[in-house]
Design a protein around this motif. Structure first.
Motif, PDB file in Angstrom:
ATOM      1  N   SER A 276       0.828  -1.204   0.000  1.00  0.00           N
ATOM      2  CA  SER A 276       0.000   0.000   0.000  1.00  0.00           C
ATOM      3  C   SER A 276       0.862   1.254   0.000  1.00  0.00           C
ATOM      4  CB  SER A 276      -0.925   0.004   1.218  1.00  0.00           C
ATOM      5  OG  SER A 276      -1.811  -1.096   1.185  1.00  0.00           O
ATOM      6  N   PHE A 277       1.929   1.254   0.801  1.00  0.00           N
ATOM      7  CA  PHE A 277       2.813   2.422   0.871  1.00  0.00           C
ATOM      8  C   PHE A 277       3.567   2.624  -0.439  1.00  0.00           C
ATOM      9  CE2 PHE A 277       3.056   1.162   5.580  1.00  0.00           C
ATOM     10  CZ  PHE A 277       1.853   1.807   5.843  1.00  0.00           C
ATOM     11  N   LEU A 278       4.019   1.523  -1.041  1.00  0.00           N
ATOM     12  CA  LEU A 278       4.710   1.623  -2.328  1.00  0.00           C
ATOM     13  C   LEU A 278       3.771   2.174  -3.402  1.00  0.00           C
ATOM     14  CD1 LEU A 278       6.732  -1.739  -2.446  1.00  0.00           C
ATOM     15  CD2 LEU A 278       7.636   0.570  -2.093  1.00  0.00           C
ATOM     16  N   ALA A 279       2.526   1.699  -3.401  1.00  0.00           N
ATOM     17  CA  ALA A 279       1.562   2.163  -4.395  1.00  0.00           C
ATOM     18  C   ALA A 279       1.237   3.645  -4.210  1.00  0.00           C
ATOM     19  CB  ALA A 279       0.283   1.328  -4.310  1.00  0.00           C
ATOM     20  N   ALA A 280       1.194   4.118  -2.964  1.00  0.00           N
ATOM     21  CA  ALA A 280       0.924   5.538  -2.708  1.00  0.00           C
ATOM     22  C   ALA A 280       2.018   6.404  -3.329  1.00  0.00           C
ATOM     23  CB  ALA A 280       0.833   5.785  -1.209  1.00  0.00           C
ATOM     24  N   PHE A 281       3.266   5.994  -3.138  1.00  0.00           N
ATOM     25  CA  PHE A 281       4.382   6.730  -3.734  1.00  0.00           C
ATOM     26  C   PHE A 281       4.322   6.653  -5.259  1.00  0.00           C
ATOM     27  CE2 PHE A 281       8.755   6.652  -5.423  1.00  0.00           C
ATOM     28  CZ  PHE A 281       9.162   7.930  -5.040  1.00  0.00           C
ATOM     29  N   GLY A 282       3.996   5.478  -5.785  1.00  0.00           N
ATOM     30  CA  GLY A 282       3.918   5.307  -7.227  1.00  0.00           C
ATOM     31  C   GLY A 282       2.824   6.158  -7.859  1.00  0.00           C
ATOM     32  N   CYS A 283       1.692   6.310  -7.168  1.00  0.00           N
ATOM     33  CA  CYS A 283       0.601   7.130  -7.698  1.00  0.00           C
ATOM     34  C   CYS A 283       1.020   8.592  -7.852  1.00  0.00           C
ATOM     35  CB  CYS A 283      -0.620   7.032  -6.780  1.00  0.00           C
ATOM     36  SG  CYS A 283      -1.555   5.500  -6.959  1.00  0.00           S
ATOM     37  N   LEU A 284       1.747   9.097  -6.876  1.00  0.00           N
ATOM     38  CA  LEU A 284       2.207  10.484  -6.950  1.00  0.00           C
ATOM     39  C   LEU A 284       3.201  10.679  -8.092  1.00  0.00           C
ATOM     40  CD1 LEU A 284       2.670  11.409  -3.184  1.00  0.00           C
ATOM     41  CD2 LEU A 284       0.872  12.186  -4.736  1.00  0.00           C
ATOM     42  N   VAL A 285       4.122   9.737  -8.222  1.00  0.00           N
ATOM     43  CA  VAL A 285       5.134   9.839  -9.274  1.00  0.00           C
ATOM     44  C   VAL A 285       4.494   9.770 -10.659  1.00  0.00           C
ATOM     45  CG1 VAL A 285       7.128   8.689 -10.320  1.00  0.00           C
ATOM     46  CG2 VAL A 285       6.972   8.907  -7.829  1.00  0.00           C
ATOM     47  N   MET A 286       3.534   8.840 -10.826  1.00  0.00           N
ATOM     48  CA  MET A 286       2.930   8.659 -12.137  1.00  0.00           C
ATOM     49  C   MET A 286       1.963   9.786 -12.507  1.00  0.00           C
ATOM     50  SD  MET A 286       4.391   5.992 -13.236  1.00  0.00           S
ATOM     51  CE  MET A 286       3.426   5.700 -14.706  1.00  0.00           C
ATOM     52  N   ALA A 287       1.576  10.607 -11.533  1.00  0.00           N
ATOM     53  CA  ALA A 287       0.670  11.720 -11.829  1.00  0.00           C
ATOM     54  C   ALA A 287       1.403  12.922 -12.406  1.00  0.00           C
ATOM     55  CB  ALA A 287      -0.080  12.130 -10.561  1.00  0.00           C
ATOM     56  N   VAL A 288       2.717  12.994 -12.211  1.00  0.00           N
ATOM     57  CA  VAL A 288       3.481  14.175 -12.633  1.00  0.00           C
ATOM     58  C   VAL A 288       3.368  14.432 -14.132  1.00  0.00           C
ATOM     59  CG1 VAL A 288       5.776  15.209 -12.753  1.00  0.00           C
ATOM     60  CG2 VAL A 288       5.047  14.018 -10.672  1.00  0.00           C
ATOM     61  N   PRO A 289       3.636  13.446 -15.015  1.00  0.00           N
ATOM     62  CA  PRO A 289       3.517  13.737 -16.449  1.00  0.00           C
ATOM     63  C   PRO A 289       2.097  14.097 -16.861  1.00  0.00           C
ATOM     64  CG  PRO A 289       3.862  11.391 -16.079  1.00  0.00           C
ATOM     65  CD  PRO A 289       4.125  12.064 -14.783  1.00  0.00           C
ATOM     66  N   SER A 290       1.104  13.524 -16.209  1.00  0.00           N
ATOM     67  CA  SER A 290      -0.284  13.849 -16.535  1.00  0.00           C
ATOM     68  C   SER A 290      -0.597  15.301 -16.176  1.00  0.00           C
ATOM     69  CB  SER A 290      -1.234  12.907 -15.788  1.00  0.00           C
ATOM     70  OG  SER A 290      -2.563  13.094 -16.183  1.00  0.00           O
ATOM     71  N   VAL A 291      -0.095  15.758 -15.031  1.00  0.00           N
ATOM     72  CA  VAL A 291      -0.278  17.156 -14.631  1.00  0.00           C
ATOM     73  C   VAL A 291       0.402  18.083 -15.627  1.00  0.00           C
ATOM     74  CG1 VAL A 291       0.314  18.874 -12.881  1.00  0.00           C
ATOM     75  CG2 VAL A 291      -0.600  16.658 -12.186  1.00  0.00           C
ATOM     76  N   LEU A 292       1.611  17.728 -16.035  1.00  0.00           N
ATOM     77  CA  LEU A 292       2.352  18.556 -16.987  1.00  0.00           C
ATOM     78  C   LEU A 292       1.651  18.633 -18.341  1.00  0.00           C
ATOM     79  CD1 LEU A 292       6.027  17.461 -16.205  1.00  0.00           C
ATOM     80  CD2 LEU A 292       4.895  19.609 -15.585  1.00  0.00           C
ATOM     81  N   ILE A 293       1.071  17.521 -18.770  1.00  0.00           N
ATOM     82  CA  ILE A 293       0.367  17.527 -20.055  1.00  0.00           C
ATOM     83  C   ILE A 293      -0.883  18.398 -19.974  1.00  0.00           C
ATOM     84  CG2 ILE A 293      -0.998  16.068 -21.619  1.00  0.00           C
ATOM     85  CD1 ILE A 293       1.115  13.895 -21.219  1.00  0.00           C
ATOM     86  N   GLY A 294      -1.575  18.358 -18.840  1.00  0.00           N
ATOM     87  CA  GLY A 294      -2.715  19.252 -18.654  1.00  0.00           C
ATOM     88  C   GLY A 294      -2.294  20.707 -18.671  1.00  0.00           C
TER      89      GLY A 294
END
Length: 584
Positions: A276-294
């Protein structure tokens, strides 16, 4: 047409990769459960409980980082009336995974459950488990529909085919490898998904930023250039609405079978928490390019691009801003790779929800409510049929969807208001019973539905403080979703204790305990029988024939065979214990 052919080729390559991995995972683990003596159906649901940290961390992260996550986040950052301030999914779901790991993962995994509904049926009975299955199923279907909708939008941008056709084709492929390999195929394809989405998006972001039509996103974050600043802001009057939505994402992101399926497949309770903790960190990291594209979409002068003179928001195509940016702001070879990778990647999240829904139906509805004597082979076939059925339902929803975020919030509403307070009660609150569970269910549902739902064109019949009409639609600014959740929790506690008091005090006769939830004569719950006898509610002669609430077959399904075997080995026989006492 050459561009479309090359785009189609990229899709085919990535789809073949996903299919190959899914089939390989199914073949690699085809004998799992047979050698170890575990039911094949349980192996399909929880992967033999041997998912390690590497695969487990990837599959839990990839479950959230799907089409709805990346496309929806980019959409909200791009929309001028919202911006990054309202793109709550990355932070909300990351925090949700942290809370789930801290408080929910360990008790669920250590008790050896197979699905999220097991503890509900164990405490509240099979009928209440069936009621709770309804919002859980709807949540998974809406989640799958959001993912398929995002995928269809992406494919329609690449190859210029009908969006309905792309949704149907993608759903069929996801259903196929889910049917073949169960959780093993889902988990291993999630690893490929995460790798594809990371490489594909990060390869596209720098080239999109370098496009001459894109202004400096650092400037457009704070100043109005082509539209309002993409950072966005939360107005004072919208603060409670923002808090309500954020609480929905954090707490409503926990009680999902798709999450607990990974938790329960972990090799230990500690591993379940770490995942669960690893996935929480992964979700934040994977959101960065999506935010930048927006942000790139909000910083682009679309007049200078091949997209056209009218911006995506004016064409009502804001939900497709991510594939639009990749298609029109990146070189062809980059956009093909990025769009193809995203297409194959987001498909891999729909399989998780479809498998979760079919697992709950096959185990908690078909087996435990109707066919407790069903064979393992029969349960496997029920899962295969329901994978097709639920996949078709999700596809139908995807074809009728509005915005991606609309489906996202709608699915979370049902889970947050109804299931989350029930999960809190069943795991951490002693003394709750079926009467309280029913009361909490009805109370939360009425308060939530009473607030209306614009995405379903459902008008409200409860007008909470601060409501107003905008564009003919009633807008509720009051945090009624969180209030509905709290009312559901308090209703459960209040009516549970009220029912317990009425039956134990003799105010109501035992024959009125129609749900077999309080009186020991009609219930398997452990109660203070001395109190019952002293108050003349039950006689001593009635103590012997007390039957357990669940049949032996049903109760056995909640217990892990290996745990029982270990306990039996450790315990001494009655004769040996008696002899030991005489010796002493």
């Amino acid at each position: 047409m050459a561009i479309h052919i090359e785009g189609l080729l990229a899709i085919v390559i990535f789809y073949v990769l996903i299919l190959f991995v899914g089939i390989w995972a199914a073949w690699k683990n085809k004998n799992s459960g047979v050698v170890e003596g575990t039911d094949r159906s349980e192996t399909i649901m929880v992967g033999g409980r041997d998912i390690g940290l590497f695969v487990g961390g990837f599959t839990m992260t990839a479950t959230w980082v799907g089409g709805g996550y990346i496309n929806g986040t980019a959409e909200y950052v791009y929309l001028p009336e919202y911006g990054l301030a309202w793109a709550q999914a990355p932070f909300g779901y990351a925090l949700s995974l942290v809370v789930g790991g801290l408080f929910f993962a360990k008790p669920m995994r250590s008790r050896g459950y197979v699905t999220m509904l097991d503890p509900f049926q164990q405490l509240y009975g099979k009928r209440m488990g069936g009621l709770l299955f309804i919002p859980a199923l709807m949540g998974e279907i809406f989640w799958s529909a959001a993912i398929l909708s995002a995928l269809g939008a992406t494919l329609s941008v690449i190859v210029d085919i009908n969006i309905n056709m792309s949704v149907v084709i993608s759903a069929l492929i996801a259903i196929f490898y889910t049917l073949v390999g169960g959780l093993y195929s889902v988990a291993y394809t999630d690893v490929v998904q995460l790798f594809c989405i990371f490489v594909g998006l990060w390869l596209s972001v720098p080239t999109a930023l370098a496009n001459p039509a894109v202004s400096d996103i650092g400037v457009t974050a704070l100043q109005r250039v082509h539209q309002a600043p993409w950072l966005g802001k939360v107005e004072h009057g919208d603060m409670w609405k923002w808090v309500d939505n954020f609480c929905l994402l954090v707490m409503g992101g926990i009680p999902w079978q798709v999450y607990f399926q990974r938790v329960l497949s972990a090799s230990s309770a500690t591993y379940a928490q770490v995942l669960s903790f690893l996935a929480a960190f992964g979700c934040l990291v994977m959101a960065v390019p999506s935010v930048l594209i927006g942000a790139i979409g909000a910083s682009t002068d679309w007049n200078q691009t091949s997209y056209g003179f009218v911006s995506p928001k004016d064409k009502n195509e804001s939900d497709m801003i991510l594939p639009i940016v990749l298609q029109h702001l990146c070189p062809p070879y980059v956009s093909f790779f990025g769009l193809g990778a995203v297409s194959a990647a987001v498909m891999s999240s729909a399989d998780s929800s479809i498998l979760s829904a079919s697992s709950m139906f096959a185990r908690n509805i078909y087996q435990q409510a109707f066919r407790q004597s069903a064979s393992d082979r029969e349960i496997v076939w029920v899962m295969r049929v329901t994978i097709f059925v639920f996949g078709a339902l999700a596809t139908a929803m995807a074809l009728l969807t509005g915005t991606v975020y609309g489906l996202w919030y709608l699915s979370s509403d049902l889970v947050y208001v109804i299931i989350f307070p029930q999960l809190l009660s069943v795991l951490f609150v002693r003394g709750t019973n079926t009467y309280g569970s029913v009361a909490g269910y009805v109370c939360g549902l009425l308060l939530r539905v009473g607030g209306g739902e614009p995405y379903l064109h459902l008008p409200p019949f409860i007008y909470y403080p601060g409501w107003y009409v905008s564009g003919g639609v009633v807008v509720q600014k009051f945090p009624f979703k969180t209030v509905s959740m709290l009312a559901s929790l308090l209703g459960n506690l209040a009516f549970s204790h009220l029912a317990k008091y009425l039956f134990e005090s003799g105010t109501l006769s035992a024959k009125y305990d129609v749900l077999d939830a309080v009186v020991a004569k009609h219930s398997g719950e452990i109660m203070d029988k001395t109190t019952l006898v002293n108050r003349n509610i039950i006689g001593l002669s009635e103590m012997a024939p007390v039957k357990p609430r669940l049949s032996v077959t049903l109760a056995a399904t909640f217990a892990r065979r290996d745990t029982l075997a270990e306990e039996e080995d450790d315990e001494s026989s009655p004769d040996s214990t008696h002899s030991q006492g005489e010796h002493e």
